[in-house]
Scaffold this active site. Structure first.
Site, PDB file in Angstrom:
ATOM      1  N   TYR A  57      35.190  26.822  35.813  1.00 34.82           N
ATOM      2  CA  TYR A  57      34.070  27.599  35.887  1.00 34.82           C
ATOM      3  C   TYR A  57      33.289  27.749  37.221  1.00 34.82           C
ATOM      4  O   TYR A  57      33.283  26.678  37.843  1.00 34.82           O
ATOM      5  CB  TYR A  57      33.085  27.020  34.857  1.00 34.82           C
ATOM      6  CG  TYR A  57      32.895  28.099  33.724  1.00 34.82           C
ATOM      7  CD1 TYR A  57      32.381  29.313  34.082  1.00 34.82           C
ATOM      8  CD2 TYR A  57      33.620  27.860  32.636  1.00 34.82           C
ATOM      9  CE1 TYR A  57      32.108  30.096  32.635  1.00 34.82           C
ATOM     10  CE2 TYR A  57      33.507  28.633  31.333  1.00 34.82           C
ATOM     11  CZ  TYR A  57      32.796  29.895  31.631  1.00 34.82           C
ATOM     12  OH  TYR A  57      32.580  30.712  30.557  1.00 34.82           O
ATOM     13  N   GLU A  59      30.380  29.747  38.048  1.00 36.52           N
ATOM     14  CA  GLU A  59      29.133  30.592  38.067  1.00 36.52           C
ATOM     15  C   GLU A  59      28.212  30.729  39.505  1.00 36.52           C
ATOM     16  O   GLU A  59      28.320  29.548  39.988  1.00 36.52           O
ATOM     17  CB  GLU A  59      28.409  30.461  36.678  1.00 36.52           C
ATOM     18  CG  GLU A  59      28.881  31.056  35.601  1.00 36.52           C
ATOM     19  CD  GLU A  59      28.234  30.487  34.280  1.00 36.52           C
ATOM     20  OE1 GLU A  59      27.746  29.544  34.352  1.00 36.52           O
ATOM     21  OE2 GLU A  59      28.182  31.388  33.342  1.00 36.52           O
ATOM     22  N   ASP A 204      33.188  55.847  44.600  1.00 37.08           N
ATOM     23  CA  ASP A 204      34.136  55.093  43.332  1.00 37.08           C
ATOM     24  C   ASP A 204      35.409  55.379  43.935  1.00 37.08           C
ATOM     25  O   ASP A 204      35.954  56.168  43.756  1.00 37.08           O
ATOM     26  CB  ASP A 204      33.836  55.389  42.047  1.00 37.08           C
ATOM     27  CG  ASP A 204      34.748  54.743  41.126  1.00 37.08           C
ATOM     28  OD1 ASP A 204      35.603  53.841  41.688  1.00 37.08           O
ATOM     29  OD2 ASP A 204      34.384  54.861  40.007  1.00 37.08           O
ATOM     30  N   THR A 231      38.646  49.557  42.271  1.00 33.40           N
ATOM     31  CA  THR A 231      39.412  48.622  41.511  1.00 33.40           C
ATOM     32  C   THR A 231      40.404  47.888  42.612  1.00 33.40           C
ATOM     33  O   THR A 231      40.519  48.515  43.787  1.00 33.40           O
ATOM     34  CB  THR A 231      40.307  49.251  40.355  1.00 33.40           C
ATOM     35  OG1 THR A 231      41.231  49.985  41.180  1.00 33.40           O
ATOM     36  CG2 THR A 231      39.604  50.001  39.298  1.00 33.40           C
ATOM     37  N   LYS A 234      45.248  49.527  41.871  1.00 32.70           N
ATOM     38  CA  LYS A 234      45.823  50.461  42.003  1.00 32.70           C
ATOM     39  C   LYS A 234      46.708  50.738  43.099  1.00 32.70           C
ATOM     40  O   LYS A 234      47.414  49.906  43.277  1.00 32.70           O
ATOM     41  CB  LYS A 234      44.832  51.755  41.765  1.00 32.70           C
ATOM     42  CG  LYS A 234      44.100  51.626  40.171  1.00 32.70           C
ATOM     43  CD  LYS A 234      43.187  52.742  39.822  1.00 32.70           C
ATOM     44  CE  LYS A 234      42.613  52.329  38.231  1.00 32.70           C
ATOM     45  NZ  LYS A 234      41.586  53.175  38.048  1.00 32.70           N
ATOM     46  N   ARG A 240      44.640  43.012  38.715  1.00 34.53           N
ATOM     47  CA  ARG A 240      43.654  43.683  37.909  1.00 34.53           C
ATOM     48  C   ARG A 240      42.368  43.147  38.522  1.00 34.53           C
ATOM     49  O   ARG A 240      42.047  42.194  38.271  1.00 34.53           O
ATOM     50  CB  ARG A 240      43.907  43.609  36.310  1.00 34.53           C
ATOM     51  CG  ARG A 240      45.291  44.206  35.833  1.00 34.53           C
ATOM     52  CD  ARG A 240      45.077  44.504  34.495  1.00 34.53           C
ATOM     53  NE  ARG A 240      44.391  45.961  34.452  1.00 34.53           N
ATOM     54  CZ  ARG A 240      45.412  46.929  34.647  1.00 34.53           C
ATOM     55  NH1 ARG A 240      46.606  46.817  35.058  1.00 34.53           N
ATOM     56  NH2 ARG A 240      44.932  48.029  34.630  1.00 34.53           N
TER      57      ARG A 240
END
Ligand SMILES: *Cc1c(COP(=O)(O)O)cnc(C)c1O
Length: 425
Positions: A57, A59, A204, A231, A234, A240
């Protein structure tokens, strides 16, 4: 074939999942991937993706975390940010977005209040669902207005209409970007209009990030865009994930950081951030430029075959990695029939609506396909043109079982001759 992943523990413990992984490896190695949003990552990216960082974790942001034990997460995230900024020539990068859609959600909430207006590309003309399609939650929160192409056969954006809409609607954000559009955008025209109406410019570049990183097509930042969302999986050929880049405004970058966390997300997926850093490292190598150029050359080679066969291409052709063909208008085969028949010969692509499609989304007029994955496999113009020829043969005679059997065999041979590489450095 590239060597199978080493998964001894999975094989012993969970044979069902292990078998599915083997099945997918086989599918990927013996079939041609023409879905323009897909690609094959290196083994190095896969290793980082499958690393112990999945346990952690973290954060917050480097140096400012809510949990202890961040010695190594900070190293990873700082490297990812540094490499992203170098790759795209900008001041700030947030590498925490879990994927492209949440990156856009975080961007909208960073730059707009609920109810404010965003001007984006119409979905039916190439925009993405996250650009305000009525089926998304976003469409209930913000006021999305749209622009379109002036002429679907040239792909030219209707900038007169865009400007009129911008003057009338006073958008907070003007969004340039697409997932089914094959021409380069004139980013400077967007910037001009945004300056006139006081809007922030966001691109984008989810589909074309790798082409921009490889300097094969223009970058929206060079034209003065404020923000880029993307992203990483691609054309950029990473794991991903998503990312938000800010060219130079510290004020905007701070808003984006707050919006990603704590505004939208919880703990970042640090294993994916590590894998992003590895992929950015690969994209910074000189050979990535060759890769990006070859993607374009291969798309042009496919374009030539479709044109020679009088099959209508939306936009009149391509400047990037993808093509949209009106197979129903040109050959009387629906998008769905085309997708199914091509699937049977080992060519994976997707049916797609075309601009002003007379048919329904679940069985549209078009197919969308592209060259990022076959180029990763080492295809050049010659193999790409051959694939296009085989596609046309199938499309012209899509119920001929003997033909499809013969073509399935040729596709398998092409794949075996060009195994998916394990490394790009
Ligand atoms: C793919 C894509 C997205 C969404 O990315 P996911 O990772 O699937 O959430 C957003 N915008 C554009 C333009 C895309 O092409």
């Amino acid at each position: 074939m590239s060597s199978p992943q080493h998964i001894p523990f999975l094989e012993k413990q969970d044979s069902e999942i292990a078998a599915a992984i083997r099945g997918e490896e086989h599918r990927e190695s013996e079939g041609l991937e023409l879905i323009p949003s897909e690609n094959y990552v290196s083994k190095a990216v896969l290793e980082a993706d499958g690393s112990v960082f999945t346990n952690k974790y973290s954060e917050g942001y480097p140096g400012r975390r809510y949990y202890g034990g961040q010695d190594f997460t900070d190293i990873v995230e700082l490297l990812a940010v540094e490499r992203a900024c170098k790759l795209f020539n900008c001041q700030y990068a947030n590498v925490q977005p879990l994927s492209g859609a949440p990156a856009n959600v975080a961007m909208y909430f960073a730059l707009c209040e609920p109810g404010e207006t965003i001007l984006g590309m119409d979905l039916s003309h190439g925009g993405h669902l996250t650009h305000g399609h009525p089926v998304t939650h976003l469409s209930h929160v913000f006021n999305f207005v749209r622009y379109k192409m002036k002429d679907p056969d040239t792909g030219e954006i209707d900038f007169d209409e865009l400007r009129e809409t911008a003057l009338r609607e006073k958008p907070k954000v003007i969004l340039a970007g697409f997932s089914a559009y094959s021409r380069n955008l004139d980013y400077s025209k967007f910037v001009e209009i945004a300056q006139e109406v006081g809007a922030i410019t966001v691109a984008d570049m989810a589909h074309v990030a790798g082409l921009i990183a490889g300097k094969a097509i223009p970058s929206p930042f060079d034209a003065g865009f404020d923000v880029i969302t993307t992203t990483t999986h691609k054309t950029l050929r990473g794991p991903r994930g998503g990312m938000i880049l800010t060219r130079e405004s510290e004020e905007i970058a701070k808003k984006i950081n707050k919006s990603v966390f704590p505004g939208l997300q919880g703990g970042p997926h640090m294993h994916l951030i590590a894998a992003k850093a590895v992929a950015f490292g690969e994209a910074l190598q000189p050979n990535f430029r060759k890769y990006a150029q070859q993607i374009l050359k291969n798309a042009k080679a496919m374009e030539a075959v479709f044109k020679k066969n009088d099959i209508r291409l939306l936009g009149g052709g391509t400047d990037n990695h993808l093509l949209l063909a009106d197979v129903y208008g040109s050959l009387g085969v629906t998008g769905k029939e085309a997708q199914t028949a091509l699937d049977e010969v080992g060519i994976t692509l997707n049916m797609n609506t075309i601009a002003d499609d007379p048919r329904k989304p679940l069985d549209p007029s078009g197919i969308r396909f592209g060259t990022p994955a076959i180029t990763t496999r080492g295809f050049t113009e010659k193999e790409s043109a051959r694939v296009a020829e085989l596609m046309v043969e199938v499309l012209r005679d899509h119920t001929n079982e003997d033909l499809k059997k013969r073509i399935r065999e040729e596709i398998r041979e092409l794949c075996l001759a060009h195994p998916i590489p394990e490394s790009f450095v």
